[in-house]
Every structure is written in structure tokens, then in C-alpha cells.
Design an enzyme around this catalytic site. Structure first.
Site, mmCIF file in Angstrom:
data_model
loop_
_atom_site.group_PDB
_atom_site.id
_atom_site.type_symbol
_atom_site.label_atom_id
_atom_site.label_comp_id
_atom_site.label_asym_id
_atom_site.label_seq_id
_atom_site.Cartn_x
_atom_site.Cartn_y
_atom_site.Cartn_z
ATOM 1 N N LYS A 1 0.835 -1.200 0.000
ATOM 2 C CA LYS A 1 0.000 0.000 0.000
ATOM 3 C C LYS A 1 0.871 1.252 0.000
ATOM 4 O O LYS A 1 1.907 1.304 0.672
ATOM 5 C CB LYS A 1 -0.902 -0.043 1.230
ATOM 6 C CG LYS A 1 -1.925 1.080 1.341
ATOM 7 C CD LYS A 1 -2.785 0.863 2.581
ATOM 8 C CE LYS A 1 -3.729 1.999 2.871
ATOM 9 N NZ LYS A 1 -4.526 1.759 4.095
ATOM 10 N N SER B 1 -9.280 2.655 3.727
ATOM 11 C CA SER B 1 -8.377 3.291 2.794
ATOM 12 C C SER B 1 -7.554 2.295 1.963
ATOM 13 O O SER B 1 -6.869 2.713 1.027
ATOM 14 C CB SER B 1 -7.426 4.210 3.575
ATOM 15 O OG SER B 1 -6.575 3.482 4.447
ATOM 16 N N SER C 1 -9.552 0.517 7.954
ATOM 17 C CA SER C 1 -9.049 0.523 6.581
ATOM 18 C C SER C 1 -8.613 -0.820 6.015
ATOM 19 O O SER C 1 -8.322 -0.920 4.831
ATOM 20 C CB SER C 1 -7.888 1.516 6.454
ATOM 21 O OG SER C 1 -8.354 2.830 6.622
#
Length: 476
Positions: free
Chosen positions: A85, A160, A184
């Protein structure tokens, strides 16, 4: 699939080196020589490029990953293609944090957690997109294409960790890095039909910034399509580093047969009620667990009624700190170019900064009320989100700030408590909407250090109610 599904559903499953294998299965094929690591990386890269045209999940590619892939080593996922990520440093790749407010520099070193993730043997093909600084529960932008949900591209992939979830759900890679500061990992897992386990705070290596925050909310992990992949990740990560203050997890390979006592939380502690489809998904899962011999009974943690407002204020503090120190992230940082959600959080915090000591004091006390809810219970069970996955645009940062915050709070009503307290929590695919076929997640939370109990119930439900597969078209 129907013609409508073909237009809105995206996946890359095919008869190649990856096939329909999860990460554990692909690693076994690589170890046996049935599949080469370079072949797996090449085919995964082709899958990613195929779905990327419609999902927009990738931030940056690692140029040499396909040619340097190796299945050597003893990592559980040796040779398995994956992504990191884009809020975590990977040496040689820029870290953009989903923001257009600065120009990121290539990282000189791997972040501490990136080293732990790499120790599992994965081949990192690149970095996945996230909303600016991970503040939003959807991976959308003020001036860029959103990450789209592979189950229905008109809908959010969550946030997220939306980029990672979209790629894994679409079959481009079997597993990917994610992290969770308010939901997230669990939110995009619920949106995309994945297994998303947020470990106990301190279970994995902390990122460098965690120790500098007054309250550390973020824990790293993965999103996956099978329970055994999430279990194998925890066991592999533990071989790299284990926190001696927590009981070891080890490798969990299936349900124990233990009868669990589960507290059922339908309405959130701040009074938000789930929509009908979400409520039905959770109650049906509870019924399935009772049928298997587990005890499920209502529970309501006595959380301070100011929790939601306090969490939002703390979120604003984080935005304020980024706006103040952002020049350390890259060239030309300009807080005025942060997106409207980040700016709104920051500006609201500036108006209320004097509340900070009370906010921190109350948030830290949350663990006492939450711990009381576990007395007599092995797990707490609830929705992941208060309503089903919204369409693209509903939570866009371009929505006026006050309207957007109301929408976020009516959506993200369950996940943040585990971040404040540090308890482990898990999202599992439970059901689907009847109209668009979008996944609906159910969440389980446990005492600190009790990941084995979460994996126990996850293996049980996966065996009893096999998770829907995106390549199969319609159905539960």
C-alpha cells in the site's frame, strides 16, 4: 454472467500460472516446481494490467519485479506476487500517501513493516492506491479517477486500502498489504468480499511514525480471499518478529471445534442502526453460528457517547500534524493542496484544538468499557459498516465537508473502536445485496492477543458458508 454483470463486474481469473489459487496454494505450487516464480510474477502483472484499465487500483509499478522474482527462501509466500500500500516505504519506489499536495521521493529504505512483509517471500509488483493520507472510507479523489469495486464498478472499493482490496478481489494477485487506522483493512474487505484481519496493536512491527503519535491507531496486515491466507500471513510475520508481550499465534489451519460465546451488537454504540440488508446478513450469520453450537446473545458496550465526536477530533489532529510537518514527505508540500476532506478535518481541529486533552483522556478510557463487554464473551460480532457499499461519488472528497462527514459517520459506525482500544478485529464476507450483488461483511472482534479465536470462527464460517467467488457470477 448476464450482460449487465459483464459490463460492471471485473476479474482476471484464467487458466495461467495463478489459476484460481490463493496465496498458500500458489506458494505450494512454486515450491513443488509446478509453477515458476518468474512465471507467476509475469502472469500476475498481465492480470493487473488487464483489470487496471477499469479499476484504477495501482499507484506505481516496480519495474524489475517480473525479472527478479524468485521462489527461493523459506517464506510462507515465497514467489507469490503481491503489492504494498502506498503509505508504506518500499525501497526504490515513491511513497505518495494518496496525496497531490507534494511530489514524493523514491524511498531509500524499506519501512519496518515492509521488511516484515517481504520476509514472507512475496514478490512486490508495485504499490496500491489509497485516499489522501488514508482519511476516507472510500478510495476516491477530488481530481482523479476513483478506485472501483470489481464486483460492480459503479460502486466504491472501500478505503483506505481500496487499491489492495480491488486487486485481490479481482484475482490480479492473491494477497496484498493493507493497514487499518479506523477500519481501513476491514472496510474494503467488506466492500470487496475479502477476508480482512486487523491484528492486535503491537502484533506486527510498528511503522516509524506510530511512536510519535499521542494515540497509535494503525496496525498493518493483509487482505486475502481465504482464511488460510490470513492465518498463514500472521504465522509467517511472527517468524520474522514476535512481540513477547502478546501470546503467540502460530499457524492456525482450521476450526478447533471449541464452542464460543459471542456477544451480538447490531446497533452501534453511538446509536447508528444498520440498514435492512446489513442487519439481515449479520443475523443470518448469527443463526448459522447458533446452529453450529455456539452461543450468541445481545451485548452493548457502554462506550462514552462522545466517542464519535472525539474520534473525529483526533482524526482532525492527524490532518493538522500532516499539514504542519508535510514538507518531510516530499518536494513542494503545500497544505492548501490537500484535498477538501483533509482540509476540512484540519480546519475543524484548529477551531477545537483546546478539546485535545479531554479527547485523548476519553479515548484512552474506551478500553475499560470495551473490556467489560467481553466479560463472559469470547468474541463480539457486529456489522462492519452501517449500510451497504455506496456508489462512487457518495463519499467523494468533493462533497461539501459537513455533508461528507455526516455521510461518513452514518457509514463507519463500528470499526474505529478496535483501533482506539488496539483489539484485533476481522471482516468476513457474509452475504450480498440482491440488486447489484455487492458483498456485505460481518465483523468479529476479540480481546487483545486473541487472533487465534478470530481465525477459529473464520475457518468455521468459511467451511459452513463458502465465500462467493467473483468469477462465478450471480449467487450467494
Amino acid at each position: 454472467m448476464t450482460t449487465s454483470e459483464e459490463r460492471t463486474r471485473v476479474h482476471a481469473f484464467r487458466d495461467d500460472a495463478l489459476g484460481e489459487r490463493d496465496a498458500v496454494g500458489l506458494a505450494a505450487a512454486i515450491r513443488s516446481g509446478e509453477v515458476g516464480a518468474a512465471e507467476a510474477a509475469r502472469d500476475a502483472a498481465a492480470r493487473v494490467r488487464e483489470v487496471e484499465a477499469r479499476l484504477h487500483a495501482v499507484q506505481v509499478y516496480a519495474e524489475d519485479a517480473e525479472t527478479t522474482a524468485s521462489g527461493s527462501g523459506d517464506g510462507a509466500f515465497a514467489g507469490v506476487p503481491s503489492f504494498v500500500k502506498d503509505n508504506t516505504d518500499r525501497r526504490g519506489l515513491p511513497t505518495g500517501h494518496g496525496s497531490a499536495a507534494f511530489t514524493p521521493r523514491p524511498a531509500r529504505h524499506d519501512a519496518p513493516f515492509a521488511r516484515q512483509f517481504l520476509s514472507t517471500g512475496v514478490t512486490v509488483l508495485g504499490k496500491t492506491r489509497l485516499p489522501e493520507f488514508g482519511f476516507s472510507p472510500t478510495t476516491e479523489y477530488d481530481d482523479a479517477e476513483p478506485v472501483r469495486n470489481p464486483w460492480h464498478t459503479d460502486h466504491s472499493a472501500g478505503g483506505s486500502s481500496g487499491g489492495s482490496a480491488a486487486l485481490v478481489a479481482a484475482g490480479a494477485v492473491p494477497i496484498a498489504h493493507a493497514n487499518d487506522g479506523g477500519g481501513s483493512i476491514r472496510i474494503p474487505s467488506a466492500c470487496c468480499g475479502l477476508v480482512g484481519l486487523k491484528p492486535t496493536r503491537g502484533r506486527v512491527v510498528a511503522n516509524a511514525q506510530s511512536g510519535r503519535l499521542p494515540l497509535d491507531l494503525v496496525t498493518d496486515g493483509v487482505v486475502s480471499r481465504s482464511v488460510r491466507d490470513s492465518a498463514a500471513f500472521l504465522a509467517a510475520a511472527e517468524r520474522h518478529w514476535r512481540n513477547p508481550a502478546l501470546p503467540p499465534v502460530g499457524l492456525v489451519e482450521g476450526p478447533s471445534g471449541r464452542r464460543l460465546r459471542i456477544g451480538l451488537l447490531l446497533d452501534s454504540p453511538n446509536g447508528v442502526r444498520p440498514d435492512a440488508a446489513t442487519r439481515a446478513a449479520v443475523t443470518e450469520t448469527a443463526t448459522a453460528l447458533e446452529r453450529l453450537g455456539h452461543t450468541v446473545e445481545p451485548v452493548m458496550p457502554a462506550i462514552d457517547p462522545r466517542f464519535t465526536e472525539d474520534f473525529l477530533t483526533y482524526w482532525g489532529l492527524l490532518s493538522f500534524l500532516i499539514g504542519t510537518t508535510g514538507r518531510t514527505l516530499g518536494a513542494g508540500f503545500d497544505r492548501h493542496r490537500m484535498d477538501p476532506l483533509s482540509r476540512g478535518l484540519r480546519e475543524t481541529y484548529v477551531e477545537n484544538w483546546h478539546r485535545t486533552p479531554g479527547v485523548l483522556r476519553r479515548l484512552r478510557r474506551t478500553k475499560l468499557a470495551y473490556a467489560a463487554a467481553f466479560r463472559g464473551h469470547d468474541l463480539l460480532m457486529s456489522p462492519v459498516l452501517a449500510h451497504t457499499t455506496p456508489p462512487i461519488g457518495h463519499l467523494s472528497p468533493s462533497v461539501p465537508y459537513r455533508t461528507l462527514v455526516k455521510r461518513i459517520l452514518a457509514y463507519v459506525a463500528y470499526t474505529p473502536i478496535d483501533n482506539v482500544v488496539g483489539t484485533p478485529s476481522l471482516s468476513l464476507p457474509s452475504a450480498a445485496t440482491t440488486d447489484a450483488g455487492l458483498p456485505i461483511g460481518v465483523m468479529f472482534s476479540a480481546r487483545p492477543g486473541a487472533e487465534r479465536t478470530l481465525l477459529d470462527v473464520a475457518f468455521t464460517l468459511e467451511a459452513e458458508r463458502p465465500f462467493r467467488r467473483i468469477q462465478d457470477g450471480a449467487g450467494r
